[in-house]
Design an enzyme around this catalytic site. Structure first.
Site, PDB file in Angstrom:
ATOM      1  CE  LYS A 231      -3.923  -2.240   2.235  1.00 10.55           C
ATOM      2  NZ  LYS A 231      -4.403  -2.735   0.971  1.00 10.55           N
ATOM      3  CB  CYS A 232       4.328   1.686  -0.568  1.00 10.24           C
ATOM      4  SG  CYS A 232       5.709   2.832  -0.698  1.00 10.24           S
ATOM      5  N   GLY A 233       3.252   4.229  -2.192  1.00 12.21           N
ATOM      6  CA  GLY A 233       3.330   4.929  -3.470  1.00 12.21           C
ATOM      7  C   GLY A 233       4.286   4.252  -4.435  1.00 12.21           C
ATOM      8  CG  PHE A 234       8.216   4.052  -3.909  1.00  8.86           C
ATOM      9  CD1 PHE A 234       8.553   4.835  -4.999  1.00  8.86           C
ATOM     10  CD2 PHE A 234       8.493   4.551  -2.643  1.00  8.86           C
ATOM     11  CE1 PHE A 234       9.143   6.080  -4.856  1.00  8.86           C
ATOM     12  CE2 PHE A 234       9.096   5.799  -2.477  1.00  8.86           C
ATOM     13  CZ  PHE A 234       9.417   6.561  -3.588  1.00  8.86           C
ATOM     14  CB  THR A 235       2.685  -0.634  -4.241  1.00  5.12           C
ATOM     15  OG1 THR A 235       2.805  -0.435  -2.822  1.00  5.12           O
ATOM     16  CG2 THR A 235       2.142  -2.028  -4.508  1.00  5.12           C
TER      17      THR A 235
END
Length: 160
Positions: free
Chosen positions: A36-40
Site C-alpha cells: 500500500k505504498c506509493g512505490f508499490t
C-alpha cells in the site's frame, strides 16, 4: 556474526526456510516491499527485471515490511495473493519482517553494514530500498526507494 550473505537462512512466506546459499553464483536483488505504498507499482518493474534476466542468473527476493506508514498490513498469505493477482509476481517472497530496530532481520543488519546509505546512514528509510548482490555474494549497490528496478538494468547486466 555472519560474514557472507550465504550464511543466512530466511523464512519464506509459506513458512519454509530458505538458505540464501541456494543462490550462490546468482546475482541477487533484495528489496523490502509493501502493498500500500506509493512505490508499490515497482512490483511491475521488479517482475519485469526478473523475467528479463532470470535465465542469465538474476534472482529477485522480496521481503515485505510494515515498518513504514503501516503500508504492509496484511499477513503473508494476503501479501502473496496481492502480489500474484495485481502484479503476477513469481519471484520468491519471504515472511514479513522488520528491516530496522531491535527486531530487524539479521540479513538486513548485514546488508546495511555492507552498503550504508547516504552519508553513511545505516537505517532503511522507506519501502522498496534495494540491494544488489554480485555472484560472489558481495553487496555491490544500495538503491533508494525512488530508483525504479528497470533503471538498475545496466548495473544488473554488469554483474551478470
Amino acid at each position: 556474526m555472519s560474514t557472507s550473505i550465504y550464511d543466512f537462512e530466511m523464512p519464506l512466506n509459506n513458512g519454509q526456510t530458505k538458505s540464501l546459499a541456494d543462490y550462490k553464483d546468482k546475482v541477487i536483488l533484495i528489496v523490502n516491499t509493501a502493498s500500500k505504498c506509493g512505490f508499490t507499482p515497482q512490483y511491475t518493474g521488479l517482475q519485469s527485471v526478473y523475467d528479463e534476466y532470470k535465465d542469465k542468473g538474476l534472482v529477485v527476493l522480496g521481503f515485505p515490511c510494515d515498518q513504514f506508514g503501516h503500508q504492509e498490513p496484511g499477513d503473508d498469505g494476503e501479501i502473496e495473493q496481492f502480489c500474484s493477482l495485481n502484479f503476477n509476481v513469481d519471484f520468491p517472497l519471504f515472511k514479513k519482517s522488520e528491516v530496522n530496530g531491535k527486531n530487524a532481520s539479521p540479513l538486513y543488519n548485514f546488508l546495511k553494514d555492507q552498503a550504508p546509505g547516504l552519508l553513511g546512514s545505516k537505517s532503511i528509510k522507506w519501502n522498496f530500498t534495494k540491494f544488489l548482490i554480485a555472484r560472489d555474494g558481495t553487496v555491490v549497490g544500495r538503491y533508494a526507494p525512488n530508483t525504479k528496478p528497470e533503471d538498475m538494468a545496466k548495473d544488473i547486466e554488469k554483474q551478470l
